[in-house]
Design a protein around this motif. Structure first.
Motif: not given
Length: 213
Positions: A188-190, A157, A182, A192-193, A198-200, A185-186
């Motif tokens: 990236r989402k992790h 990460e 993919t 952010m969480q 909420q954004t880059t 993106e996973t």
């Protein structure tokens, strides 16, 4: 909060010192026109908490002063107060070890917030400064998992975060790390969480705020 002020323009020096002295709990101990004077003052002045310094000064500027403080007086915090808003100047200051970077166009309230944030052991960079860095290619992200929030971020990460900060696309990150878009993106989402953004740009701002840069 006992503060030393450094600024080579006398009128600005007096104005900054008066402004700082008007903040509740702040004592301006002395005023100086270059970094070398600050270092000399620190040899004789006890219990100085923070230095507020310009970046460009004769004899010794703010960047070199920052480096010297980290080596000789690591307990003293430093906030750079400057007109220099170029990304390279900002990154140089952060890498030197500056605790804060505030533009001279800032409101009094922002400067006060910066001083109180820094005095508590945290970093403070103006919103405009963070946006400049977020839009700049080539920000280095140094892994450091020992953060107050105790958020666990994996090495992969952190690799993704570094490349995001360098403005690589999802496809480019996938190619560099030999993973699928993919999976990027996973990650990236992790991120952010975990980091609550909420954004880059939010990811990059987090890295700056918690001294990953």
């Amino acid at each position: 909060m006992r503060i030393l002020v450094a600024e080579d323009h006398r009128i600005l020096l007096d104005s900054i010192a008066m402004l700082l002295a008007s903040i509740d709990g702040v004592e301006v101990v002395s005023k100086h026109t270059n970094g070398q004077q600050v270092l000399t003052a620190l040899e004789i002045e006890p219990d100085i908490n923070l230095v507020v310094s310009d970046v460009q000064m004769p004899v010794m500027g703010g960047i070199e002063l920052t480096i010297q403080l980290r080596q000789r007086f690591p307990q003293v915090k430093i906030c750079l107060l400057t007109v220099a808003d170029q990304p390279e100047a900002i990154k140089e200051a952060i890498r030197a070890g500056a605790d804060g970077y505030v533009l001279k166009s800032a409101e009094r309230s922002e400067l006060e917030t910066a001083l109180r944030t820094i005095s508590k052991g945290n970093k403070f960079y103006s919103e405009q400064v963070m946006l400049q860095l977020a839009n700049e290619v080539g920000i280095e992200v140094i892994p450091d998992l020992d953060k107050p929030q105790k958020i666990t971020i994996s090495k992969r990460e952190l690799d993704v975060l570094k490349l995001i900060a360098q403005e690589f696309s999802g496809t480019q990150i996938a190619e560099k790390l030999f993973i699928s878009p993919t999976t990027v993106e996973t990650h990236r989402k992790h991120l952010m969480q975990k980091l609550g953004v909420q954004t880059t740009i939010g990811l990059v701002k987090y890295a700056i705020k918690f001294n990953l840069v």
